[in-house]
Design a protein around this motif. Structure first.
Motif, short mmCIF file in Angstrom:
data_model
loop_
_atom_site.label_atom_id
_atom_site.label_comp_id
_atom_site.label_asym_id
_atom_site.label_seq_id
_atom_site.Cartn_x
_atom_site.Cartn_y
_atom_site.Cartn_z
N UNK A 7 0.81 -1.22 0.00
CA UNK A 7 0.00 0.00 0.00
C UNK A 7 0.83 1.26 0.00
N UNK A 8 2.16 1.11 0.07
CA UNK A 8 3.02 2.27 0.28
C UNK A 8 2.79 3.35 -0.76
N UNK A 9 2.60 2.96 -2.01
CA UNK A 9 2.48 3.98 -3.05
C UNK A 9 1.07 4.56 -3.18
N UNK A 10 0.13 4.08 -2.38
CA UNK A 10 -1.21 4.66 -2.45
C UNK A 10 -1.31 5.82 -1.47
N UNK A 11 -0.26 6.59 -1.43
CA UNK A 11 -0.11 7.68 -0.46
C UNK A 11 -1.32 8.60 -0.33
N UNK A 12 -1.93 9.05 -1.42
CA UNK A 12 -3.06 9.96 -1.23
C UNK A 12 -4.19 9.32 -0.44
N UNK A 13 -4.45 8.02 -0.66
CA UNK A 13 -5.54 7.37 0.07
C UNK A 13 -5.14 7.17 1.51
N UNK A 14 -3.93 6.64 1.70
CA UNK A 14 -3.50 6.30 3.05
C UNK A 14 -3.43 7.52 3.95
N UNK A 15 -2.97 8.63 3.38
CA UNK A 15 -2.84 9.83 4.20
C UNK A 15 -3.90 10.86 3.83
N UNK A 20 -11.19 12.58 0.21
CA UNK A 20 -10.51 12.71 -1.07
C UNK A 20 -9.37 13.69 -1.06
N UNK A 21 -9.04 14.24 0.12
CA UNK A 21 -7.95 15.23 0.17
C UNK A 21 -6.69 14.61 0.78
N UNK A 22 -5.56 15.05 0.27
CA UNK A 22 -4.26 14.56 0.74
C UNK A 22 -3.85 15.30 2.01
N UNK A 23 -3.34 14.56 3.01
CA UNK A 23 -2.91 15.17 4.25
C UNK A 23 -1.48 14.73 4.52
N UNK A 24 -0.56 15.71 4.68
CA UNK A 24 0.86 15.37 4.85
C UNK A 24 1.14 14.97 6.30
N UNK A 25 1.75 13.78 6.51
CA UNK A 25 2.01 13.36 7.89
C UNK A 25 3.11 14.17 8.57
N UNK A 26 3.07 14.23 9.89
CA UNK A 26 4.13 14.92 10.67
C UNK A 26 5.41 14.10 10.66
N UNK A 27 6.55 14.77 10.68
CA UNK A 27 7.83 14.07 10.67
C UNK A 27 8.22 13.64 12.09
N UNK A 28 9.05 12.60 12.19
CA UNK A 28 9.34 12.02 13.52
C UNK A 28 10.70 12.39 14.10
N UNK A 29 11.67 12.83 13.27
CA UNK A 29 12.99 13.18 13.81
C UNK A 29 13.08 14.70 13.89
N UNK A 125 12.41 0.52 15.10
CA UNK A 125 10.95 0.35 15.03
C UNK A 125 10.27 1.53 14.34
N UNK A 126 11.00 2.26 13.50
CA UNK A 126 10.43 3.41 12.79
C UNK A 126 9.20 2.97 11.99
N UNK A 127 8.12 3.76 12.09
CA UNK A 127 6.89 3.32 11.41
C UNK A 127 6.30 4.42 10.52
N UNK A 128 7.12 5.39 10.14
CA UNK A 128 6.61 6.46 9.27
C UNK A 128 7.08 6.27 7.84
N UNK A 129 6.95 7.32 7.05
CA UNK A 129 7.43 7.25 5.67
C UNK A 129 8.91 7.59 5.62
N UNK A 130 9.56 7.13 4.58
CA UNK A 130 11.01 7.31 4.46
C UNK A 130 11.28 8.50 3.55
N UNK A 131 11.12 9.69 4.12
CA UNK A 131 11.14 10.89 3.29
C UNK A 131 12.52 11.55 3.24
#
Ligand SMILES: N[C@@H](CCC(=O)N[C@@H](CS)C(=O)NCC(=O)O)C(=O)O
Length: 328
Positions: A7-15, A20-29, A125-131
Motif C-alpha cells: 500500500x506504500x504507493x497509495x499515499x493519497x488514500x493512506x494519508x 478525497x484530500x491529501x494530508x501530509x504526515x508529521x515528521x518524527x525526527x 521500530x520506525x513506522x513512518x514514511x522514508x522521506x
C-alpha cells in the motif's frame, strides 16, 4: 502504524482525510544542531550529511540554503535515485552512478540499498514514511532531523562561527522582515507548496476543485506582491527564506505541476509576469538556485513514480525550454 509494503504507493488514500484530500504526515525526527559545543548535536565541520532527492521541493530547500550559506565544505550530501518505488527512495547502484546522472550509492553505508535502511539504523521500530530530506550525524550515526523547515533554519545561523565572514553575513531571516516572512511562509505553504500536492493528489472532484482554487488565489497573491514591490527578490535586494520556499514549487510548476497535478488554470510563463520575472532572476543570476535545480530528476521522478496518476509512466517532452532566458 506499520506501513504495508503493497500500500506504500497509495499515499493519497493512506494519508487522505477521508474526503478525497491529501494530508501530509508529521515528521518524527526533530532534533536541532546548535552552535553550543555542549549540545547533543553541536555544529562541526564534516560531521553532518544531507540525504536529498533533486526531485523533491522540500529537499531542494536544504540544498539552496546550504549553498547560499557557503556550507558546501561543511555539510556533505547524497542524492537518491529519482525512481521512487514501493520500498521508498533508493540509492543508485555503482553501475548507475555515471557523473551525468547525478546519483551515487550511499557513501556512508556501502551495504545500504534504500533510504529506509538509514531510518532503521536510527530507529529500528520506525513506522513512518522514508522521506527526504534527512539530516544525518556521521559521528553518532543517527538522523538529526527529517523536517526541511527546521533543517533550513539550523543552517541559517548555527554554523556561522565556522564560516568566512561573507557567508556568516548572509541572513536569510533578517529580524526586521521576520514577521512578514513568517506570514508569507504560512500562506505560501498552505496554498502553494502543499497546495500543488493537495490539488494533484485529490481523489474527488470536490477536493480538486477546492484546492485548485486556493492554489491559484495564492499564486495571484504572490503575483500581486511581486508586481508592486521593488524586487528583484521577494523582499528586496537579497534572497530570504521567502524566496527559497516559493522557488522550489514554482521552478517545478510549468514543467510538472501544470500537467501532472492538473494545476492548469494558468502557467507561470504565460500567466504570471511578475512571478515569471522573479523566478528567472533567481535561476539565472544565483548559482544556489540554478545549480541545485535538476530538471531531469524532477520530471522523471513525478511522472514515473506516481503511477496512480500516470499509469504508463510517460514523461512529457515539454514545455521547452524548461525555463526561459532571463530577458526572454
Ligand atoms: N515535511 C517534510 C516533507 C518531506 C516529504 O514529503 N518528502 C517527500 C518527497 S517530495 C518524500 O520523501 N516522499 C517519500 C515517501 O513518502 O515515500 C519536509 O518538509 O521535510
Amino acid at each position: 502504524m506499520t506501513i504495508n509494503e503493497e500500500e506504500y504507493m497509495t499515499l493519497p488514500k493512506k494519508f487522505g482525510d477521508g474526503k478525497g484530500a491529501f494530508k501530509r504526515p508529521e515528521q518524527q525526527f526533530r532534533n536541532w544542531i546548535s552552535r553550543d559545543r555542549q549540545a547533543e548535536f553541536p555544529a562541526e565541520k564534516d560531521r553532518y550529511h544531507l540525504y536529498v532527492s533533486y526531485a523533491c521541493p522540500w529537499a531542494h530547500r536544504t540544498l539552496i540554503t546550504r549553498k547560499l550559506k557557503g556550507l558546501e565544505d561543511i555539510i556533505t550530501f547524497t542524492v537518491v535515485h529519482w525512481d521512487l518505488r514501493s520500498r521508498g527512495w533508493r540509492f543508485a547502484t555503482p553501475e548507475e552512478a555515471e557523473p551525468e546522472k547525478n546519483v551515487t550509492p550511499d557513501p556512508l553505508h556501502p551495504g545500504f540499498t534504500h533510504l529506509r535502511d538509514v531510518y532503521f539504523e536510527s530507529k529500528p521500530d520506525y513506522d513512518g514514511r522514508f522521506t527526504v530530506p534527512v539530516l544525518y550525524d556521521k559521528k553518532k550515526k543517527r538522523i538529526v532531523s527529517n523536517e526541511s523547515r527546521e533543517i533550513i533554519r539550523m543552517l541559517y545561523y548555527e554554523f556561522d562561527h565556522l564560516l568566512p565572514r561573507e557567508f556568516a553575513m548572509v541572513d536569510l531571516l533578517p529580524s526586521e522582515l521576520q514577521d512578514e516572512i513568517e506570514d508569507t511562509s504560512e500562506w505560501t505553504y498552505f496554498g502553494i507548496n502543499d497546495g500543488v500536492y493537495k490539488t494533484g493528489f485529490s481523489t474527488t472532484q470536490e477536493s480538486y476543485d477546492n484546492n485548485v482554487k486556493i492554489l491559484f488565489k495564492s499564486l495571484d497573491r504572490a503575483e500581486q506582491h511581486l508586481a508592486t514591490s521593488p524586487g528583484p527578490y521577494y523582499f528586496g535586494e537579497n534572497p530570504t527564506e521567502a524566496d527559497i520556499r516559493l522557488y522550489v514549487t514554482l521552478i517545478r510548476f510549468d514543467i510538472v505541476y501544470v500537467q501532472h497535478f492538473k494545476c492548469n488554470i494558468r502557467d507561470i510563463r504565460s500567466g504570471y509576469p511578475a512571478l515569471h520575472r522573479w523566478l528567472r532572476h533567481c535561476y539565472w543570476t544565483n548559482a544556489a538556485f540554478r545549480e541545485t535545480t535538476n530538471f531531469d530528476h524532477i520530471k522523471c521522478h513525478y511522472t514515473k513514480s506516481h503511477r496512480m496518476i500516470n499509469q504508463g509512466g510517460i514523461t512529457p517532452a515539454g514545455p521547452l525550454p524548461h525555463i526561459l532566458p532571463l530577458d526572454g
